[in-house]
Design an enzyme around this catalytic site. Structure first.
Site, PDB file in Angstrom:
ATOM      1  N   CYS A  18     -17.842  16.378 -11.243  1.00 20.12           N
ATOM      2  CA  CYS A  18     -18.862  15.667 -12.006  1.00 20.12           C
ATOM      3  C   CYS A  18     -20.018  16.629 -12.219  1.00 20.12           C
ATOM      4  O   CYS A  18     -20.313  17.453 -11.359  1.00 20.12           O
ATOM      5  CB  CYS A  18     -19.328  14.444 -11.200  1.00 20.12           C
ATOM      6  SG  CYS A  18     -20.641  13.494 -11.994  1.00 20.12           S
ATOM      7  N   ASP A  65     -21.575  10.296 -18.229  1.00 14.31           N
ATOM      8  CA  ASP A  65     -22.468   9.262 -17.695  1.00 14.31           C
ATOM      9  C   ASP A  65     -22.616   8.114 -18.682  1.00 14.31           C
ATOM     10  O   ASP A  65     -23.270   7.121 -18.391  1.00 14.31           O
ATOM     11  CB  ASP A  65     -23.851   9.857 -17.392  1.00 14.31           C
ATOM     12  CG  ASP A  65     -23.915  10.455 -15.995  1.00 14.31           C
ATOM     13  OD1 ASP A  65     -22.972  10.247 -15.219  1.00 14.31           O
ATOM     14  OD2 ASP A  65     -24.921  11.127 -15.675  1.00 14.31           O
ATOM     15  N   ASP A  72     -22.198   6.199  -3.923  1.00 14.67           N
ATOM     16  CA  ASP A  72     -22.751   7.276  -4.755  1.00 14.67           C
ATOM     17  C   ASP A  72     -24.048   7.795  -4.141  1.00 14.67           C
ATOM     18  O   ASP A  72     -24.291   7.662  -2.934  1.00 14.67           O
ATOM     19  CB  ASP A  72     -22.930   6.747  -6.199  1.00 14.67           C
ATOM     20  CG  ASP A  72     -22.787   7.829  -7.249  1.00 14.67           C
ATOM     21  OD1 ASP A  72     -23.778   8.553  -7.472  1.00 14.67           O
ATOM     22  OD2 ASP A  72     -21.701   7.966  -7.843  1.00 14.67           O
ATOM     23  N   LYS A 101     -17.024  12.742  -4.546  1.00 12.70           N
ATOM     24  CA  LYS A 101     -17.436  13.013  -5.926  1.00 12.70           C
ATOM     25  C   LYS A 101     -18.404  14.177  -5.855  1.00 12.70           C
ATOM     26  O   LYS A 101     -19.470  14.058  -5.264  1.00 12.70           O
ATOM     27  CB  LYS A 101     -18.109  11.764  -6.507  1.00 12.70           C
ATOM     28  CG  LYS A 101     -18.680  11.933  -7.908  1.00 12.70           C
ATOM     29  CD  LYS A 101     -19.176  10.571  -8.404  1.00 12.70           C
ATOM     30  CE  LYS A 101     -20.008  10.656  -9.667  1.00 12.70           C
ATOM     31  NZ  LYS A 101     -20.612   9.348  -9.996  1.00 12.70           N
ATOM     32  N   ARG A 114     -34.244  17.532 -13.202  1.00 12.11           N
ATOM     33  CA  ARG A 114     -34.132  16.327 -12.370  1.00 12.11           C
ATOM     34  C   ARG A 114     -34.843  16.521 -11.023  1.00 12.11           C
ATOM     35  O   ARG A 114     -34.332  16.161  -9.974  1.00 12.11           O
ATOM     36  CB  ARG A 114     -32.665  15.956 -12.143  1.00 12.11           C
ATOM     37  CG  ARG A 114     -32.486  14.469 -11.919  1.00 12.11           C
ATOM     38  CD  ARG A 114     -31.103  14.110 -11.410  1.00 12.11           C
ATOM     39  NE  ARG A 114     -31.000  12.659 -11.320  1.00 12.11           N
ATOM     40  CZ  ARG A 114     -30.044  12.021 -10.677  1.00 12.11           C
ATOM     41  NH1 ARG A 114     -29.084  12.687 -10.057  1.00 12.11           N
ATOM     42  NH2 ARG A 114     -30.028  10.714 -10.627  1.00 12.11           N
ATOM     43  N   GLU A 139     -14.432 -13.519 -15.673  1.00 10.42           N
ATOM     44  CA  GLU A 139     -14.469 -12.052 -15.645  1.00 10.42           C
ATOM     45  C   GLU A 139     -13.607 -11.514 -14.496  1.00 10.42           C
ATOM     46  O   GLU A 139     -12.880 -10.531 -14.643  1.00 10.42           O
ATOM     47  CB  GLU A 139     -15.911 -11.560 -15.470  1.00 10.42           C
ATOM     48  CG  GLU A 139     -16.789 -11.791 -16.690  1.00 10.42           C
ATOM     49  CD  GLU A 139     -18.259 -11.493 -16.419  1.00 10.42           C
ATOM     50  OE1 GLU A 139     -18.868 -10.780 -17.230  1.00 10.42           O
ATOM     51  OE2 GLU A 139     -18.804 -11.973 -15.393  1.00 10.42           O
ATOM     52  N   ASP A 197     -13.877  21.518 -17.220  1.00  7.02           N
ATOM     53  CA  ASP A 197     -13.170  22.718 -17.662  1.00  7.02           C
ATOM     54  C   ASP A 197     -11.962  22.945 -16.761  1.00  7.02           C
ATOM     55  O   ASP A 197     -11.837  22.351 -15.691  1.00  7.02           O
ATOM     56  CB  ASP A 197     -14.121  23.920 -17.650  1.00  7.02           C
ATOM     57  CG  ASP A 197     -14.785  24.122 -16.297  1.00  7.02           C
ATOM     58  OD1 ASP A 197     -14.061  24.411 -15.319  1.00  7.02           O
ATOM     59  OD2 ASP A 197     -16.024  23.989 -16.191  1.00  7.02           O
TER      60      ASP A 197
HETATM   61  C1  GLA Z   1     -25.077  11.995 -11.996  1.00  6.29           C
HETATM   62  C2  GLA Z   1     -23.684  11.431 -12.080  1.00  6.29           C
HETATM   63  C3  GLA Z   1     -23.736   9.935 -11.946  1.00  6.29           C
HETATM   64  C4  GLA Z   1     -24.374   9.585 -10.617  1.00  6.29           C
HETATM   65  C5  GLA Z   1     -25.740  10.207 -10.509  1.00  6.29           C
HETATM   66  C6  GLA Z   1     -26.328  10.031  -9.121  1.00  6.29           C
HETATM   67  O1  GLA Z   1     -25.839  11.630 -13.102  1.00  6.29           O
HETATM   68  O2  GLA Z   1     -23.063  11.812 -13.272  1.00  6.29           O
HETATM   69  O3  GLA Z   1     -22.447   9.389 -12.029  1.00  6.29           O
HETATM   70  O4  GLA Z   1     -23.543  10.033  -9.578  1.00  6.29           O
HETATM   71  O5  GLA Z   1     -25.710  11.597 -10.794  1.00  6.29           O
HETATM   72  O6  GLA Z   1     -27.557  10.608  -8.983  1.00  6.29           O
END
Ligand code: GLA
Length: 720
Positions: A517, A539, A357, A467, A434, A605, A525
């Site tokens: 995302c 999130d 990510d 993503k 942000r 787990e 949409d």
């Molecule tokens: C957004 C996404 C999260 C993650 C963060 C990274 O909030 O929805 O899943 O990828 O950014 O900064």
């Protein structure tokens, strides 16, 4: 009256052209072979305008008659779908019918996403013209017979000799001359998207809208208009879904004669679209569907349609890889070594992909810097991205990457080199979100540059998934690089720029799985789903809050489009503890993934995760293609959340139940499973009981009382 009738398997849509060329909306609803023009009565109504060519006959007014495409300037004082101003400031048009055609196949819209389909799909196009300005409108209808869907879109053509400005252009209007209706819409906030709300349509105009540049967390561009007694199982209801990812508006109003108008399209606020002589404008598509069989059926129609006629790409019909994403595991604080450790665990547990990510590029160690600098931070990941990807693949996993291409931090090399590439107003300090600014994706050179940088990354390492994130709302709608008068066109062109970027990704990397995302589900949409067959739903990964979010999402969007992950407890967003089992059951109502530090799990787990993955693999076809039913609603205050998937043959179902609260001596809850053959006999694996389809539909399975907060159960039903 000349009739134009569109037929689908169970529905009919009818328009009528009056002698004067007014295009009236006569009917949309359950199948009807009649001439609906007979349902209209003509009376003289005070204060309602009469078209000039009718003077002497005051019984015809656009203010009263149901309009197929209402415009401002012809005596209709209800909210219009279309407004136009000429250069001399003259505002108002009066469109009249010119011709119409039925064509085989589905129309497409240049540079915009649109539903597609072949067998039996037809297009109806109706040409209207304003005799005064010579501006023309082409209304297009896609007729999906089998799917009971009609799509609509609008093309505006400036056939005059001077520039005109479109000030409002909606894509679809429906008129209801009779009936009491509720409007259902899906509002929310970051980390709590698509909460459903149902209100009666009254005489004050209801607006559901986004002015954030994206479709937004706050309002979703999908709504339902339902007759007041409509339930999940019965009642007349209509859905409208906008195939667009930017500003939108939905308007519902009851007029002076109790008639209802429902419309959807581009938000007209901050929208002024200049058209030179000969130029055209395309309004995005709206998907319409209706049924008299209740809300579940309506949702199922949208699920099937979006899955089969909007989503595309190599993953449209494939099980998506079960992935682990490192965001909630490490946030920005990771090394290549840590990622490989997670990958080893993931592989051992049966997962199929590691997604890296935010934080792999530029100086991106927090959210203050680095966005825009799409160069791999090799120091942080301990080598090249190719090496990291190879190491992940060596563990038997595919590799995915996060990007946020539309954004830039002030603290970035890109911003230092190109401060003119952001949307901002000269002389005004920009609003931050942000800590970032929005790149001007309405400009081709900006999209070209970012595409080339991301392509370079994709070309130099084995990457199977992206993503595509978008983490702030747009505020300053001004482009330093555009002409002044273009200000009202920027947001629309920005969305076209995003689509252009995504289309190029699709074309260049057809094997790539792209997940949408926007701080979770802020751009969930049908427009995005044309490019990204799945979207990170929220999130908020808390299993109990996800019940509400996923239930709200299910009204308009297929389960195959929902990404849902099992995360750590206490949950990072709510602090709540739920069992691994409950988290798994909730995440299986979508594309299952994991988002936690796998290296910290204990043996129990791990074993549970192995079993979840195995179960998901066995059930995914039922989940992906099955007919989905909302069974109990935590959104509506039920003590349990419950939903079911039933296969096409109706010989197999999966019923999931989650307790949303802890209560002493609680009543027994019977979870129903609709959609099976009523006279069929089904064995339930978990209870080892045998039930008829009728019992499952009308009584349900009694859920044992368990002294455990937030417990979950799954019931597998097979016809015997
Ligand atoms: C957004 C996404 C999260 C993650 C963060 C990274 O909030 O929805 O899943 O990828 O950014 O900064």
């Amino acid at each position: 009256m000349e009739l134009i009738t569109l037929q689908t398997k169970h529905t009919t849509y009818q328009m009528g052209v009056t002698e004067q060329g007014l295009l009236l909306h006569l009917y949309y609803g359950a199948k009807n072979k009649g001439d609906l023009s007979n349902t209209l009565l003509h009376y003289e109504r005070g204060m309602s305008g009469v078209p000039y060519d009718l003077h002497g006959d005051n019984t015809v007014s656009c203010d009263v008659l149901p309009q197929e495409y209402p415009c401002f300037g012809n005596g209709d004082y209800r909210s219009p779908a279309f407004e136009l101003t000429k250069k001399d400031g003259v505002r108002g048009v009066d469109f009249r019918y010119r011709s119409h055609q039925m064509l085989d196949g589905k129309y497409q819209i240049p540079r915009l996403p649109a539903a597609y389909g072949e067998n039996g799909v037809q297009t109806c196009q109706i040409l209207l013209e304003d005799p005064c300005t010579k501006v023309q409108i082409m209304l297009r209808y896609g007729i999906f017979f089998e799917q009971d869907v009609i799509t609509r879109s609008v093309e505006v053509i400036n056939r005059s000799f001077e520039e005109v400005v479109i000030q409002k252009v909606l894509s679809a209007t429906l008129e209801f001359v009779t009936g009491q209706y509720d409007l259902l819409y899906f509002h929310g906030r970051h980390m709590m998207e698509r909460i459903s709300e149902r209100v009666p349509v009254g005489h004050a105009k209801h607006c559901v809208e986004s002015r954030r540049g994206t479709s937004s967390h706050q309002h979703n561009p999908f709504v339902i208009l339902a007759e007041q007694h409509t339930t999940e199982e019965s009642g007349l209801c209509y859905g409208m879904s906008f195939v667009y990812s930017g500003n939108f508006v939905v308007e519902a109003e009851k007029d002076q004669f109790e008639q209802i108008r429902l419309q959807m399209g581009l938000l007209n606020e901050a929208f002024d679209y200049h058209l030179e002589p000969g130029e055209k404008f395309y309004a995005p598509e709206v998907i319409l569907s209706c049924t008299e069989k209740g809300l579940s059926r309506l949702s199922q129609q949208f699920h099937l349609f979006i899955r089969e006629h909007i989503c595309r790409g190599s993953y449209q019909h494939r099980r998506r890889p079960i992935l682990v994403n490192n965001w909630e595991a490490t946030y920005f604080d990771f090394t290549g070594e840590k990622l490989i450790e997670i990958a080893k665990q993931a592989s051992d547990l049966g997962m199929e992909m590691l997604v890296l990510d935010d934080g792999w590029f530029g100086k991106r160690n927090n959210d203050l810097a680095g966005l825009g600098d799409w160069e791999v931070n090799e120091e942080k990941i301990g080598g090249t991205l190719r090496e990291l990807s190879e190491a992940i693949h060596k563990e038997g996993l595919q590799f995915g990457l996060w990007i946020e291409p539309e954004m830039v931090n002030e603290d970035s090399n890109l911003y230092r080199a190109h401060p003119e590439w952001v949307l901002r107003i000269p002389g005004k300090p920009p609003v931050l979100g942000r800590n970032q600014l929005v790149l001007d994706f309405s400009r081709k050179e900006v999209v070209d540059y970012i595409f080339q940088k991301i392509s370079f990354v994709l070309d130099h390492a084995k990457i199977e998934y992206l993503k595509m994130d978008m983490n702030r709302s747009i505020c300053e709608v001004y482009s330093e690089m555009a002409r002044r008068q273009d200000a009202g066109m920027i947001l629309y062109q920005y969305v076209l720029g995003v689509y252009d970027f995504l289309e190029r990704l699709q074309q260049t990397y057809p094997a790539l799985l792209i997940e949408g995302c926007s701080s979770g589900g802020g751009r969930f949409d049908a427009g995005m789903l044309y490019y990204t067959p799945q979207i990170w739903c929220s999130d908020n990964t808390d299993a109990i809050e996800r019940l509400v979010i996923q239930e709200g999402t299910s009204y308009g969007y297929p389960i195959s489009s929902v990404s849902a992950h099992v995360s750590a407890v206490p949950n990072h967003q709510t602090g709540r503890n739920t069992s691994m089992h409950t988290r798994g059951v909730v995440a299986m109502a979508g594309n299952l993934g994991y988002e936690l530090d796998l290296t910290t799990l204990d043996e129990e787990e791990k074993q549970e995760i192995r079993e979840q993955i195995q179960a998901y693999k066995e059930q995914w076809e039922l989940i992906h293609y099955g007919t989905y039913y909302r069974v109990a609603s935590t959104m509506a205050g039920d003590a349990y959340g419950a939903w079911a998937f039933v296969n096409e043959e109706k010989n197999k179902a999966l019923l999931s139940v989650v307790s949303a609260e802890a209560r002493a001596n609680r009543p027994i809850y019977y979870a129903k499973c609709p959609g099976l053959k009523e006279d069929g006999i089904y064995h339930c694996l978990e209870t080892d009981g045998v039930y008829s389809g009728a019992t499952l539909r009308y009584v349900g399975i009694a859920i044992p009382i368990v002294n455990e907060e937030y417990f979950a159960r799954q019931y597998h039903l097979n016809e015997v």
